[in-house]
Enzyme design. Structure first.
Site, PDB file in Angstrom:
ATOM      1  N   LYS A   9      -4.110  11.279  30.869  1.00  0.00           N
ATOM      2  CA  LYS A   9      -5.391  11.875  31.245  1.00  0.00           C
ATOM      3  C   LYS A   9      -5.518  11.808  32.755  1.00  0.00           C
ATOM      4  O   LYS A   9      -5.350  10.747  33.362  1.00  0.00           O
ATOM      5  CB  LYS A   9      -6.530  11.105  30.587  1.00  0.00           C
ATOM      6  N   SER A  25      -1.030  29.526  33.964  1.00  0.00           N
ATOM      7  CA  SER A  25      -0.703  28.104  34.000  1.00  0.00           C
ATOM      8  C   SER A  25      -1.683  27.321  34.851  1.00  0.00           C
ATOM      9  O   SER A  25      -2.675  27.850  35.336  1.00  0.00           O
ATOM     10  CB  SER A  25       0.724  27.848  34.506  1.00  0.00           C
ATOM     11  N   THR A  57      -3.329  25.287  28.392  1.00  0.00           N
ATOM     12  CA  THR A  57      -2.361  26.041  29.178  1.00  0.00           C
ATOM     13  C   THR A  57      -1.142  25.158  29.366  1.00  0.00           C
ATOM     14  O   THR A  57      -0.967  24.181  28.634  1.00  0.00           O
ATOM     15  CB  THR A  57      -2.973  26.524  30.516  1.00  0.00           C
ATOM     16  N   TYR A  58      -0.308  25.476  30.327  1.00  0.00           N
ATOM     17  CA  TYR A  58       0.860  24.651  30.626  1.00  0.00           C
ATOM     18  C   TYR A  58       0.891  24.366  32.122  1.00  0.00           C
ATOM     19  O   TYR A  58       0.215  25.025  32.910  1.00  0.00           O
ATOM     20  CB  TYR A  58       2.151  25.327  30.165  1.00  0.00           C
ATOM     21  N   ALA A  74      -5.411  33.874  33.400  1.00  0.00           N
ATOM     22  CA  ALA A  74      -6.683  33.922  32.674  1.00  0.00           C
ATOM     23  C   ALA A  74      -7.481  32.629  32.811  1.00  0.00           C
ATOM     24  O   ALA A  74      -8.720  32.648  32.825  1.00  0.00           O
ATOM     25  CB  ALA A  74      -6.423  34.218  31.201  1.00  0.00           C
ATOM     26  N   ALA A  75      -6.805  31.494  32.946  1.00  0.00           N
ATOM     27  CA  ALA A  75      -7.504  30.211  33.096  1.00  0.00           C
ATOM     28  C   ALA A  75      -8.362  30.182  34.361  1.00  0.00           C
ATOM     29  O   ALA A  75      -9.326  29.425  34.436  1.00  0.00           O
ATOM     30  CB  ALA A  75      -6.501  29.060  33.114  1.00  0.00           C
TER      31      ALA A  75
END
Length: 128
Positions: A9, A25, A57-58, A74-75
């Site tokens: 985290k 990403s 996402t990545y 898009a993120a």
């Protein structure tokens, strides 16, 4: 039986950039990635503290020590520069692995510099 657990985290990362017309990403400073045990192309869940958005996402590595946290593609619609986010990875553990497992919890300051690295015992007392 396997169960899913928090693996790492990155807490209260500040979005430093958004790039809507990138292929997609989340770019993260390579040093933060290493401390959080996050690999290039690893799937992440992202929670925007400012607006409640949640998405997956990545990761792609950003310049080491830059503090970069950039939403691409898009993120980029899910946050604006200055928003604070929580970035999480998860893992599947079997019953024999659970008792010895400790996630990596990275607390960042306002400049996305690492303030502290916590283990599961310290987490309840230190995360604000």
């Amino acid at each position: 039986m396997k169960r899913s657990f928090l693996k790492s985290k990155i807490h209260r990362a500040v979005i430093t950039q958004t790039e809507l017309h990138y292929e997609g990403s989340l770019t993260i400073d390579k040093k933060i990635m290493e401390e959080a045990d996050v690999l290039e192309l690893e799937k992440v869940s992202v929670v925007n503290i400012n607006n409640g958005e949640r998405f997956e996402t990545y990761v792609i590595p950003g310049e080491r020590g830059s503090g970069t946290i950039c939403l691409n593609g898009a993120a980029a619609r899910k946050a604006i520069v200055g928003d604070k986010v929580i970035i999480m990875t998860f893992c599947d553990l079997d019953e024999t692995e659970i008792s010895n497992f400790e996630p990596k919890i990275i607390l960042l300051d306002e400049d996305n510099k690492i303030k502290s690295v916590l283990n599961k015992i310290e987490v309840n007392n230190k995360i604000n």
